[in-house]
Design a protein around this motif. Structure first.
Motif, mmCIF file in Angstrom:
data_model
loop_
_atom_site.group_PDB
_atom_site.id
_atom_site.type_symbol
_atom_site.label_atom_id
_atom_site.label_comp_id
_atom_site.label_asym_id
_atom_site.label_seq_id
_atom_site.Cartn_x
_atom_site.Cartn_y
_atom_site.Cartn_z
ATOM 1 N N ILE A 134 0.840 -1.212 0.000
ATOM 2 C CA ILE A 134 0.000 0.000 0.000
ATOM 3 C C ILE A 134 0.863 1.245 0.000
ATOM 4 C CG2 ILE A 134 -1.937 1.149 1.115
ATOM 5 C CD1 ILE A 134 -2.004 -1.151 3.102
ATOM 6 N N MET A 159 -4.701 3.322 -8.319
ATOM 7 C CA MET A 159 -5.921 2.589 -7.984
ATOM 8 C C MET A 159 -5.889 1.198 -8.614
ATOM 9 S SD MET A 159 -8.678 2.499 -6.328
ATOM 10 C CE MET A 159 -8.988 4.128 -5.718
ATOM 11 N N THR A 162 -3.632 -0.933 -6.527
ATOM 12 C CA THR A 162 -4.290 -1.311 -5.277
ATOM 13 C C THR A 162 -5.267 -2.457 -5.511
ATOM 14 O OG1 THR A 162 -4.174 0.975 -4.603
ATOM 15 C CG2 THR A 162 -5.661 -0.437 -3.358
ATOM 16 N N LEU A 165 -3.522 -5.674 -6.180
ATOM 17 C CA LEU A 165 -2.986 -6.248 -4.940
ATOM 18 C C LEU A 165 -4.094 -6.872 -4.100
ATOM 19 C CD1 LEU A 165 -0.476 -3.476 -3.906
ATOM 20 C CD2 LEU A 165 0.065 -5.847 -4.449
ATOM 21 N N ARG A 166 -5.248 -6.203 -4.086
ATOM 22 C CA ARG A 166 -6.362 -6.698 -3.296
ATOM 23 C C ARG A 166 -6.887 -8.013 -3.875
ATOM 24 N NH1 ARG A 166 -9.961 -9.080 -2.185
ATOM 25 N NH2 ARG A 166 -12.113 -8.573 -1.653
ATOM 26 N N LEU A 237 -6.559 8.687 4.034
ATOM 27 C CA LEU A 237 -6.465 8.425 5.469
ATOM 28 C C LEU A 237 -5.064 8.764 5.962
ATOM 29 C CD1 LEU A 237 -7.375 7.110 8.155
ATOM 30 C CD2 LEU A 237 -6.788 4.913 7.172
ATOM 31 N N ARG A 238 -4.076 8.270 5.223
ATOM 32 C CA ARG A 238 -2.708 8.588 5.587
ATOM 33 C C ARG A 238 -2.119 9.438 4.489
ATOM 34 N NH1 ARG A 238 0.033 4.609 5.045
ATOM 35 N NH2 ARG A 238 -1.550 3.056 4.581
ATOM 36 N N ALA B 97 -9.798 -2.023 -0.872
ATOM 37 C CA ALA B 97 -8.413 -1.777 -0.486
ATOM 38 C C ALA B 97 -7.761 -3.032 0.078
ATOM 39 C CB ALA B 97 -8.357 -0.646 0.530
ATOM 40 N N THR B 98 -6.445 -2.937 0.309
ATOM 41 C CA THR B 98 -5.697 -4.130 0.703
ATOM 42 C C THR B 98 -5.698 -4.374 2.207
ATOM 43 O OG1 THR B 98 -3.830 -2.669 0.360
ATOM 44 C CG2 THR B 98 -4.145 -4.404 -1.241
ATOM 45 N N ALA B 105 -11.867 3.365 5.031
ATOM 46 C CA ALA B 105 -11.558 4.765 4.756
ATOM 47 C C ALA B 105 -11.953 5.180 3.335
ATOM 48 C CB ALA B 105 -10.062 5.021 4.960
ATOM 49 N N GLU B 109 -12.692 9.007 2.189
ATOM 50 C CA GLU B 109 -11.656 9.589 1.328
ATOM 51 C C GLU B 109 -12.295 10.211 0.091
ATOM 52 O OE1 GLU B 109 -7.744 6.787 2.233
ATOM 53 O OE2 GLU B 109 -9.042 6.277 0.578
ATOM 54 N N PRO B 115 -7.744 14.086 6.874
ATOM 55 C CA PRO B 115 -7.260 12.803 7.410
ATOM 56 C C PRO B 115 -7.660 12.528 8.858
ATOM 57 C CG PRO B 115 -5.538 13.860 6.157
ATOM 58 C CD PRO B 115 -6.681 14.821 6.191
ATOM 59 N N ILE B 118 -11.175 11.388 8.876
ATOM 60 C CA ILE B 118 -11.283 10.040 8.319
ATOM 61 C C ILE B 118 -10.878 9.021 9.379
ATOM 62 C CG2 ILE B 118 -10.471 8.464 6.521
ATOM 63 C CD1 ILE B 118 -9.982 10.800 4.722
#
Ligand SMILES: Nc1ncnc2c1ncn2[C@@H]1O[C@H](COP(=O)(O)OP(=O)(O)O)[C@@H](O)[C@H]1O
Ligand SMILES: [Mg+2]
Lengths: 268, 276
Positions: A134, A159, A162, A165-166, A237-238, B97-98, B105, B109, B115, B118
């Protein structure tokens, strides 16, 4: 039956100085490292770079055998490179074994290339072992996003990565299930000649593709339902942020790279 | 309030005679805090209806309104999608997502929240569905029921007012199904829930039950009212819940056994014990 680790990369989840770095710093480090490795021409430079990489491996709390493991697929290539150079360099022969000449110059040249390749792999491994997929994706998106101005699909690319990978583990599980189901119906995946085996994959691939398209459709609907509309106005988020440690790491790397380049030019 | 007003929909070209009518004049309302179960056999139009709730599909005739906003109005489409959360049948195909927390999130997002906000919403939503300790896990390592709970968390993190579940329990084992239903019971206080299923047992918990067949709402009312149809429920391709079937059989022979139809074993036992 399928090696998941091969596809997913070999991320080792630890909490170390290297792990905490911004993925963009690490990608930058690898890119610069590769360029440097291809430019340097002296043993002293290699020694300096090698020492630096060892230091980083220690900083990452990575056991050395993890790093060595990533070299394993390369043994054959390395050995071959060395042999070719040693035996086929038209140079002053050191020893003569019948028609085989062992060349000293060739030996040096071969070892040079081997050292270069090994260090190259170690540098890349430093990135992949300490950065989760990620983070890697986020980092690549971050580095490429300035190109968005010229229409480069940085967000879409990230995207896609991602989602890949998912879904790789999901699709591998499914492939496994289909294969077992087909084997139970008497389809033989494991014997016969090359062409027969290739043809034998059809009963695996067709259902797998059908289901992958079905999944893609469902996923698109689910993403739209959750207000996805591409990269515009999207936050994370990050959020990636360069910290002081990133500047320190990058300055140190730059210093080592420049130093090894100058060493190489001085002694050459 | 989410309302369907005489909604017609068919797949394919506009006046194509071969086009299948998937919805033919569907009207109902879903209020906040209400738990409605929609029953219907395969192909009755359930998924088509679900996709109308947040504007994935728009009516060919009639209209769908969410808190007064028309789903055909492009300018409010995203607000509608935020207010109406959809959860789908296949747990594998709706996590993007992974890791679990990255997936939760995803919605916030897309809303462009800062952030820190979130983070707060992700933690809240995961706690709400009881998946906090799994937040770093990869989706493919979870059970079906856990994946569905993550999917619900992903929707809750957008602070929706309505939750529409399109056969979200269909692919789960009995345990996962029970967990999910328990979660819905807890959530019903805060959001309006439209739970779509072909499992009649799940309808017993509802405030209101609707039956859809061949694109039309053919029955609507409290579970007691709807299941009073008895064996006639088979004409819609459904069965009676076991407890109701037993109760109706008894009722036929002892007409004054119950004053109201019992919907749980306890109610049935109570009625039997007080019978004299
Ligand atoms: N994408 C589509 N294209 C054409 N027809 C469809 C499509 N999706 C569903 N239908 C048809 O619409 C009807 C209702 O389908 P659906 O809403 O999926 O039912 P349910 O979810 O209750 O099984 C069915 O007759 C189905 O064949
Ligand atoms: Mg359906």
């Amino acid at each position: 039956m399928f090696g998941k680790s091969v596809v997913i990369g070999q991320y080792v989840p630890l909490d170390s100085a290297m792990h905490r770095l911004d993925p963009r710093s690490k990608i930058f480090f690898v890119a610069l490292g590769i360029v440097t490795l291809f430019l340097v021409q002296s043993w002293l430079s290699f020694a300096l770079l090698g020492g630096f990489f060892v230091l980083l491996v220690l900083l990452a709390h990575l056991p050395f055998q993890y790093v060595l493991k990533s070299l394993r697929p390369l043994w054959v290539l390395l050995a071959l490179t060395l042999c070719l150079h040693v035996f086929f360099t038209p140079d002053d022969a050191l020893v003569l074994f019948g028609f085989l000449r062992v060349s000293l110059g060739g030996l040096f040249k071969g070892l040079f290339i081997v050292a270069r390749l090994v260090l190259l792999v170690v540098a890349t491994t430093l990135l992949t072992l300490t950065t989760s997929p990620i983070e890697l994706t986020d980092g690549i998106e971050g580095l490429l996003s300035p190109l968005k101005r010229w229409g480069f699909p940085a967000h879409e690319l990230a995207m896609m990565m991602t989602i890949a990978l998912r879904f790789i583990p999901t699709l591998l599980e499914e492939a496994d299930r289909i294969m077992k189901a087909q084997m139970a119906r008497g389809i033989d995946f494991e014997s016969g000649g090359f062409m027969k085996r290739i043809r034998g994959l059809i009963p695996l691939l067709v259902p797998l593709f059908v289901s992958a398209f079905r999944r893609a459709e469902d996923l698109a609907v689910a993403m739209e339902s959750r207000c996805y509309r591409g990269g515009i106005g999207r936050t994370r988020l990050r959020m990636l942020r360069f910290e002081r440690r990133d500047y320190a790491f990058l300055s140190l790397s730059l210093l080592v790279f420049v130093l090894s380049l100058s060493l190489s030019w001085l002694t050459w | 309030m989410m309302c369907f007003e005489d909604v017609h929909f068919w797949y394919g070209e506009k006046e194509d005679p071969r086009a299948v009518a998937a919805l033919r004049g569907v009207s109902f309302v879903l209020r906040e805090g209400e738990f409605v179960v929609l029953l219907g056999r395969n192909g009755s139009g359930k998924s088509t209806l679900a996709k109308h709730c947040n504007g994935l599909l728009v009516p060919r005739k009639g209209r769908v309104c969410v808190d007064g906003m028309d789903t055909r109005d492009e300018s409010v489409l995203w607000e509608i999608r935020r207010r109406v959360g959809l959860v789908f049948q296949n747990p594998d195909n709706q996590l993007i997502a992974t890791t679990v927390e990255e997936d939760v999130a995803f919605g916030p997002e897309n809303l462009g929240l800062p952030p820190s906000e979130i983070r707060k919403r992700v933690d809240e939503a995961l706690a709400r569905v009881g998946m906090s300790e799994y937040r770093k896990r990869e989706p493919h390592t979870l059970s079906g029921g856990q994946k569905q709970r993550v999917a619900i968390a992903g929707v809750l993190a957008m602070h929706p007012k309505y939750l529409v579940l399109d056969e979200a329990t269909a692919m789960l084992d009995p345990e996962g199904r029970e967990e999910l239903l328990q979660l819905l019971r807890e959530l019903r206080k805060d959001v309006g829930i439209l739970h779509i299923t072909h499992n009649v047992e799940e309808a017993l918990l509802a405030d209101r039950v609707m039956v859809i067949d061949n694109g039309e709402i053919v029955a609507e009312g409290s579970p007691r009212e709807v299941f009073l149809v008895g064996k006639d429920i088979e004409k819609w391709g459904l069965e009676l819940p076991q407890i109701v079937e037993v109760a109706l059989l008894l009722w036929k022979d002892y007409p004054d056994l119950f004053s109201v139809l019992p919907l749980s074993p306890d109610e049935l036992v109570d009625a039997l014990c007080s019978y004299s």
